[in-house]
Write an enzyme that holds these catalytic residues in place. Structure first.
Site, PDB file in Angstrom:
ATOM      1  N   CYS A  43       6.189  -0.055   7.142  1.00 45.39           N
ATOM      2  CA  CYS A  43       5.758   1.085   6.346  1.00 45.39           C
ATOM      3  C   CYS A  43       6.895   1.515   5.432  1.00 45.39           C
ATOM      4  CB  CYS A  43       5.363   2.230   7.275  1.00 45.39           C
ATOM      5  SG  CYS A  43       4.800   3.718   6.424  1.00 45.39           S
ATOM      6  N   LEU A  44       6.567   1.829   4.201  1.00 42.69           N
ATOM      7  CA  LEU A  44       7.572   2.289   3.252  1.00 42.69           C
ATOM      8  C   LEU A  44       8.238   3.582   3.724  1.00 42.69           C
ATOM      9  CD1 LEU A  44       5.650   1.652  -0.098  1.00 42.69           C
ATOM     10  CD2 LEU A  44       7.400   0.209   0.967  1.00 42.69           C
ATOM     11  N   HIS A  65      -2.578   7.293   6.852  1.00 41.01           N
ATOM     12  CA  HIS A  65      -1.614   8.228   6.259  1.00 41.01           C
ATOM     13  C   HIS A  65      -2.308   9.508   5.803  1.00 41.01           C
ATOM     14  CE1 HIS A  65       2.349   6.445   6.164  1.00 41.01           C
ATOM     15  NE2 HIS A  65       1.887   5.314   5.661  1.00 41.01           N
ATOM     16  N   HIS A  93      -4.195   1.260   7.303  1.00 39.23           N
ATOM     17  CA  HIS A  93      -2.854   1.855   7.319  1.00 39.23           C
ATOM     18  C   HIS A  93      -2.778   3.026   6.343  1.00 39.23           C
ATOM     19  CE1 HIS A  93       1.694   1.268   7.532  1.00 39.23           C
ATOM     20  NE2 HIS A  93       1.549   2.098   6.510  1.00 39.23           N
ATOM     21  N   GLU A  94      -3.236   2.825   5.114  1.00 40.99           N
ATOM     22  CA  GLU A  94      -3.136   3.883   4.104  1.00 40.99           C
ATOM     23  C   GLU A  94      -4.096   5.034   4.385  1.00 40.99           C
ATOM     24  OE1 GLU A  94      -0.522   3.822   2.428  1.00 40.99           O
ATOM     25  OE2 GLU A  94      -0.097   1.729   2.853  1.00 40.99           O
ATOM     26  N   GLY A 117       0.828  -1.195   0.000  1.00 41.77           N
ATOM     27  CA  GLY A 117       0.000   0.000   0.000  1.00 41.77           C
ATOM     28  C   GLY A 117       0.862   1.245   0.000  1.00 41.77           C
ATOM     29  N   GLN A 147       2.951   9.986   1.104  1.00 42.26           N
ATOM     30  CA  GLN A 147       4.224   9.265   1.114  1.00 42.26           C
ATOM     31  C   GLN A 147       5.104   9.637  -0.078  1.00 42.26           C
ATOM     32  OE1 GLN A 147       2.245   5.288   2.069  1.00 42.26           O
ATOM     33  NE2 GLN A 147       4.276   5.109   3.013  1.00 42.26           N
TER      34      GLN A 147
END
Length: 164
Positions: free
Chosen positions: A88-89, A134, A130-131, A46, A51
């Site tokens: 997480c990225l 963000h 999660h997304e 995701g 991000q």
């Protein structure tokens, strides 16, 4: 289509609440395409617009069943509880077990502005939560039970953590 640079924790953009998308145009389509290319390149499941430094409510999730593009998403129902390990990225080499809903219902728009709804469970629900977090300036670390680790935990370590 392009791979964009992923913003890393500490950058103020990750703490901002995103503005709704109002124009469903070629720029949005390009952002969504770039988000997906960036997600695939980073081997994630995701990614959200902040991000890559864009403060708009758009994200993509792909947990192996194909990509789901969400513009202006909101969780309209949530039930139950589950514990899964997340990373997480934007937080490289940080892993933690989180508490998330077991089942959610999401309402969002597609790249053309049409509304749609879907239900998600298991990893798909976690990735969507999660997304969407963000988009509200929230990192997964706020949901972590116990400590963060530099490497993914195995199932035994996760069970031990949850039994405390």
């Amino acid at each position: 289509m392009a791979i964009r640079k992923i913003v890393i924790e500490g950058d103020a953009v990750l703490a901002k609440k995103c503005r709704p998308v109002e124009k469903f145009d070629d720029r949005l389509a390009e952002l969504l395409d770039d988000l997906y290319d960036t997600l695939v390149d980073a081997d994630g499941c995701g990614i959200a617009a902040p991000q890559v430094g864009i403060i708009r409510r758009a994200c993509i999730v792909d947990v192996g069943n194909g990509k789901v593009e969400m513009v202006n998403p909101e969780i309209i129902e949530a039930e139950g509880e589950q514990h899964l390990q997340e990373g997480c990225l934007s937080c490289p080499n940080q892993w933690g077990v989180t508490t998330r809903p077991a089942k959610i219902k999401v309402r969002a728009q597609d790249r053309k502005g049409d509304f749609f709804e879907f239900e998600a469970t298991e990893l798909f629900a976690v990735a969507c939560c999660h997304e969407i977090d963000h988009l509200d300036g929230i990192l997964f670390k706020e949901h972590v039970i116990g400590k963060l680790t530099a490497d993914a935990m195995d199932e035994e370590e996760i069970e031990e953590l949850l039994s405390r």
